[in-house]
Design a protein around this motif. Structure first.
Motif, PDB file in Angstrom:
ATOM      1  N   PRO A 358       0.835  -1.200   0.000  1.00 15.78           N
ATOM      2  CA  PRO A 358       0.000   0.000   0.000  1.00 15.78           C
ATOM      3  C   PRO A 358       0.873   1.255   0.000  1.00 15.78           C
ATOM      4  N   VAL A 359       0.321   2.327  -0.573  1.00 11.96           N
ATOM      5  CA  VAL A 359       1.091   3.565  -0.711  1.00 11.96           C
ATOM      6  C   VAL A 359       0.371   4.716   0.002  1.00 11.96           C
ATOM      7  N   ILE A 360       1.124   5.464   0.783  1.00 13.05           N
ATOM      8  CA  ILE A 360       0.605   6.731   1.305  1.00 13.05           C
ATOM      9  C   ILE A 360       1.306   7.813   0.492  1.00 13.05           C
ATOM     10  N   ALA A 361       0.515   8.630  -0.206  1.00 12.20           N
ATOM     11  CA  ALA A 361       1.134   9.624  -1.086  1.00 12.20           C
ATOM     12  C   ALA A 361       0.490  10.990  -0.871  1.00 12.20           C
ATOM     13  N   SER A 362       1.215  12.022  -1.258  1.00 14.11           N
ATOM     14  CA  SER A 362       0.638  13.371  -1.279  1.00 14.11           C
ATOM     15  C   SER A 362      -0.462  13.395  -2.331  1.00 14.11           C
ATOM     16  N   ASN A 363      -1.540  14.109  -2.056  1.00 13.45           N
ATOM     17  CA  ASN A 363      -2.609  14.147  -3.073  1.00 13.45           C
ATOM     18  C   ASN A 363      -2.322  15.249  -4.096  1.00 13.45           C
ATOM     19  N   VAL A 364      -1.278  14.985  -4.883  1.00 10.25           N
ATOM     20  CA  VAL A 364      -0.861  15.934  -5.925  1.00 10.25           C
ATOM     21  C   VAL A 364      -0.650  15.181  -7.242  1.00 10.25           C
ATOM     22  N   GLY A 365      -0.831  15.911  -8.348  1.00  7.86           N
ATOM     23  CA  GLY A 365      -0.462  15.430  -9.685  1.00  7.86           C
ATOM     24  C   GLY A 365      -0.879  13.998  -9.963  1.00  7.86           C
ATOM     25  N   GLY A 366       0.042  13.250 -10.572  1.00  6.82           N
ATOM     26  CA  GLY A 366      -0.239  11.886 -10.999  1.00  6.82           C
ATOM     27  C   GLY A 366      -0.526  10.934  -9.845  1.00  6.82           C
ATOM     28  N   LEU A 367      -0.106  11.288  -8.637  1.00  7.16           N
ATOM     29  CA  LEU A 367      -0.356  10.401  -7.495  1.00  7.16           C
ATOM     30  C   LEU A 367      -1.855  10.305  -7.210  1.00  7.16           C
ATOM     31  N   LYS A 368      -2.597  11.357  -7.562  1.00 11.02           N
ATOM     32  CA  LYS A 368      -4.060  11.336  -7.373  1.00 11.02           C
ATOM     33  C   LYS A 368      -4.713  10.377  -8.367  1.00 11.02           C
ATOM     34  N   PHE A 369      -3.986  10.087  -9.427  1.00  7.38           N
ATOM     35  CA  PHE A 369      -4.496   9.214 -10.479  1.00  7.38           C
ATOM     36  C   PHE A 369      -4.142   7.752 -10.188  1.00  7.38           C
ATOM     37  N   THR A 370      -2.925   7.529  -9.684  1.00  6.73           N
ATOM     38  CA  THR A 370      -2.481   6.142  -9.508  1.00  6.73           C
ATOM     39  C   THR A 370      -2.953   5.530  -8.188  1.00  6.73           C
ATOM     40  N   VAL A 371      -2.928   6.321  -7.115  1.00  3.71           N
ATOM     41  CA  VAL A 371      -3.293   5.788  -5.797  1.00  3.71           C
ATOM     42  C   VAL A 371      -4.780   6.041  -5.555  1.00  3.71           C
ATOM     43  N   ILE A 372      -5.545   4.976  -5.334  1.00  6.81           N
ATOM     44  CA  ILE A 372      -6.975   5.154  -5.054  1.00  6.81           C
ATOM     45  C   ILE A 372      -7.145   5.125  -3.535  1.00  6.81           C
ATOM     46  N   PRO A 373      -7.531   6.276  -2.950  1.00  5.67           N
ATOM     47  CA  PRO A 373      -7.603   6.326  -1.492  1.00  5.67           C
ATOM     48  C   PRO A 373      -8.585   5.297  -0.935  1.00  5.67           C
ATOM     49  N   GLU A 374      -8.179   4.677   0.158  1.00  4.86           N
ATOM     50  CA  GLU A 374      -8.923   3.622   0.855  1.00  4.86           C
ATOM     51  C   GLU A 374      -8.913   2.298   0.091  1.00  4.86           C
ATOM     52  N   GLU A 375      -8.455   2.281  -1.178  1.00  3.82           N
ATOM     53  CA  GLU A 375      -8.440   1.015  -1.933  1.00  3.82           C
ATOM     54  C   GLU A 375      -7.040   0.476  -2.177  1.00  3.82           C
ATOM     55  N   THR A 376      -6.114   1.388  -2.501  1.00  2.00           N
ATOM     56  CA  THR A 376      -4.732   0.929  -2.747  1.00  2.00           C
ATOM     57  C   THR A 376      -3.761   1.673  -1.824  1.00  2.00           C
ATOM     58  N   LYS A 404      -6.382  -6.294   2.241  1.00  2.00           N
ATOM     59  CA  LYS A 404      -7.222  -5.921   1.092  1.00  2.00           C
ATOM     60  C   LYS A 404      -6.503  -4.896   0.211  1.00  2.00           C
ATOM     61  N   LEU A 405      -5.897  -3.898   0.883  1.00  2.00           N
ATOM     62  CA  LEU A 405      -5.162  -2.851   0.135  1.00  2.00           C
ATOM     63  C   LEU A 405      -4.065  -3.485  -0.718  1.00  2.00           C
ATOM     64  N   ARG A 406      -3.357  -4.435  -0.127  1.00  2.00           N
ATOM     65  CA  ARG A 406      -2.236  -5.076  -0.834  1.00  2.00           C
ATOM     66  C   ARG A 406      -2.716  -5.707  -2.134  1.00  2.00           C
ATOM     67  N   LYS A 407      -3.816  -6.463  -2.025  1.00  2.00           N
ATOM     68  CA  LYS A 407      -4.349  -7.146  -3.208  1.00  2.00           C
ATOM     69  C   LYS A 407      -4.787  -6.136  -4.269  1.00  2.00           C
ATOM     70  N   GLN A 408      -5.573  -5.156  -3.802  1.00  2.00           N
ATOM     71  CA  GLN A 408      -6.133  -4.187  -4.748  1.00  2.00           C
ATOM     72  C   GLN A 408      -5.034  -3.354  -5.413  1.00  2.00           C
ATOM     73  N   ALA A 409      -3.961  -3.090  -4.668  1.00  2.00           N
ATOM     74  CA  ALA A 409      -2.861  -2.289  -5.216  1.00  2.00           C
ATOM     75  C   ALA A 409      -2.215  -3.012  -6.405  1.00  2.00           C
ATOM     76  N   SER A 410      -1.931  -4.304  -6.231  1.00  2.00           N
ATOM     77  CA  SER A 410      -1.240  -5.006  -7.322  1.00  2.00           C
ATOM     78  C   SER A 410      -2.164  -5.172  -8.527  1.00  2.00           C
ATOM     79  N   VAL A 411      -3.461  -5.385  -8.267  1.00  2.00           N
ATOM     80  CA  VAL A 411      -4.397  -5.520  -9.388  1.00  2.00           C
ATOM     81  C   VAL A 411      -4.491  -4.196 -10.154  1.00  2.00           C
ATOM     82  N   ARG A 412      -4.542  -3.088  -9.417  1.00  2.00           N
ATOM     83  CA  ARG A 412      -4.649  -1.775 -10.085  1.00  2.00           C
ATOM     84  C   ARG A 412      -3.493  -1.569 -11.066  1.00  2.00           C
ATOM     85  N   VAL A 413      -2.290  -1.936 -10.641  1.00  2.00           N
ATOM     86  CA  VAL A 413      -1.131  -1.707 -11.518  1.00  2.00           C
ATOM     87  C   VAL A 413      -1.133  -2.682 -12.691  1.00  2.00           C
TER      88      VAL A 413
END
Ligand code: UDP
Length: 464
Positions: A358-376, A404-413
């Motif tokens: 799972p990734v904790i990221a700043s909600n800026v730029g492309g990170l808002k696109f790649t990281v789905i909050p509460e899901e990945t 759950k986050l772990r699974k959803q993160a790898s599927v998203r990518v």
């Protein structure tokens, strides 16, 4: 010219036997294209001040486009006399280093004056090889200037990826370099005058429209990651291989040492997390640096802060990690933090998610696109120390949810961000642009007719 043959490592794909250039050039059924990345050498070690996402992008896109049927030449600036001029990565993909200015490292803000030499060297190279690149894909504003010059004098179709945007960068710095106005002007010109610029996320497209120009074409094509290299590995296995404590929570940062990457926010958030919960953890801050360059200064500043906050025991700095070993670090971590102040895309976030972290990221730029909050993972406002501390606390204390986050993160990518997928979309775009340019030429009075070979040399896009 010195020629080095392929020296693949696992991160860049399967090793291939290299083909002599004479044979390679003998192949007339491939359309040659040039990727230009003046300060981002696709053949160097990544994770340092001048080497990061751009180098990875050019190299991976280049390799994948070659597999799709193009003849790909990636042009960069030579910075040492002992660097090979040509490195052949695979039969149809090579890095070509051109001389422009002194054969030494020059910070990117000081490179502009040498660009006319780069244009001349590029033209000489074309003439010597008897190759004409009908399409040039430039990377970063310095290469954009070169592309614009080539377009003035040759019938070149131009595609551009920004990687970083002056308008955003200069908002955050107190001192604007003297080159700033030139950069801003070129960033506008390339949007208005190229066939299309690539935005790597819908957020980047919005920023380009809002801050740069309403004119010009934008195509949204994200960055990708090498799914063969970055994949799920079990946490215990990864920790065993790296000799890391099997139990202690691990918080990971991967990236360059640059104040804009927000490492300070992460360190302060870890301190706050420890102060409020008294929890034990390990903080790993990975990335290369050179004591004589600005990334070395930033690393020293971060180390001083770690010591000052009493986190010396909990923190380690493994230095620059190669893509061979990085998947183990991502997999060993409980969370990867990307605390950047701004990020047009942010490859580290998708690399970590591809490994099921799972990734904790700043909600800026492309990170808002790649990281789905509460899901990945979770998104937090940049520089919000409390926000990052809370997010770390949430992820490190809820095992069921993190599974759950772990699974959803790898599927998203795997579903959205493979380099092969990126290259297929770029390839389609190039084909369309080239086909349109041939049609445009045909419409011009006194123009020549299209030859059959012009049509058949536009390659198919199915991966082979
Ligand atoms: N990287 C690496 N080793 C390190 C640190 C970073 O290979 O020690 C790589 C990382 O895996 C990623 C790239 O550098 O592929 C950083 O790209 P990103 O888009 O996250 O940031 P940028 O450098 O473009 O600002």
């Amino acid at each position: 010219q010195t020629v080095k043959t392929s020296t693949f490592n696992a991160s860049q794909g399967t090793a291939k036997k290299s083909t002599p250039i004479s044979q390679r050039l003998g192949s007339r059924n491939r359309q040659p294209i040039a990727l230009i990345s003046i300060h981002g050498d696709p053949d160097v070690d990544i994770g340092r001040e001048e080497a990061g996402g751009q180098n990875v992008y050019v190299r991976q896109v280049g390799e994948a486009l070659a597999k799709l049927g193009w003849q790909v030449d990636m042009f960069t600036r030579k910075i040492h006399a002992n660097q090979p001029t040509i490195v052949q990565h695979s039969p149809y993909c090579r890095t070509i280093r051109l001389s422009a200015g002194p054969l030494e490292y020059i910070p990117r803000d000081e490179l502009f004056e040498y660009l006319p030499e780069f244009v001349t060297a590029f033209q000489n190279f074309q003439a010597k090889e008897g190759t004409n690149y009908p399409l040039v894909h430039t990377n970063y504003w310095l290469s954009a200037w070169v592309g614009l010059q080539l377009k003035k004098h040759h019938n070149v179709q131009l595609v551009h990826t920004y990687h970083s945007l002056g308008k955003v960068k200069y908002q955050a710095v107190s001192h604007r370099p003297s080159i700033a106005d030139t950069r801003l002007a070129i960033e506008q010109q390339i949007l208005e005058q190229s066939n299309t610029v690539i935005a790597t996320s819908p957020q980047e497209e919005e920023v380009l429209r809002y801050l740069v120009s309403q004119n010009g074409h934008i195509s949204v094509i994200p960055c990708g990651t090498n799914l063969e290299n970055f994949h799920v590995i079990s946490k215990p296995e990864a920790r065993l291989k790296l000799g890391l404590d099997p139990q202690k929570p691990i918080i990971l940062y991967v990236g360059r040492f640059d104040p804009r990457k927000g490492i300070e926010t992460l360190v302060r958030a870890c301190h706050q997390y420890q102060t409020t919960t008294n929890a034990s953890f390990k903080l790993i801050i990975a990335g290369g640096s050179d004591p004589n360059k600005t990334d070395g200064q930033e690393r020293q500043r971060i180390e001083d802060l770690v010591n000052e906050l009493g986190l010396t025991e909990q923190t380690c700095f493994p230095g620059q990690l190669s893509h061979d070993i990085l998947p183990l670090y991502y997999a060993a971590a409980d969370v990867c933090v990307v605390p950047s102040h701004y990020e047009p895309f942010g490859l580290v976030a998708i690399e970590a998610m591809a490994c099921g972290t799972p990734v904790i990221a700043s909600n800026v730029g492309g990170l808002k696109f790649t990281v789905i909050p509460e899901e990945t993972g979770l998104l937090v406002p940049p520089q919000d120390i409390n926000g990052f501390a809370d997010a770390i606390n949430r992820i490190l204390t809820d095992d069921v949810w993190t599974q759950k986050l772990r699974k959803q993160a790898s599927v998203r990518v795997s579903e959205n961000f493979s380099w092969v997928g990126v290259a297929i979309r770029l390839s389609d775009l190039y084909r369309r642009i080239l086909a349109e340019s041939i049609m445009d030429e045909r419409l011009l009075p006194l123009s020549r007719s299209i030859t059959a070979s012009e049509i058949t040399t536009i390659p198919v896009t199915n991966p082979t």
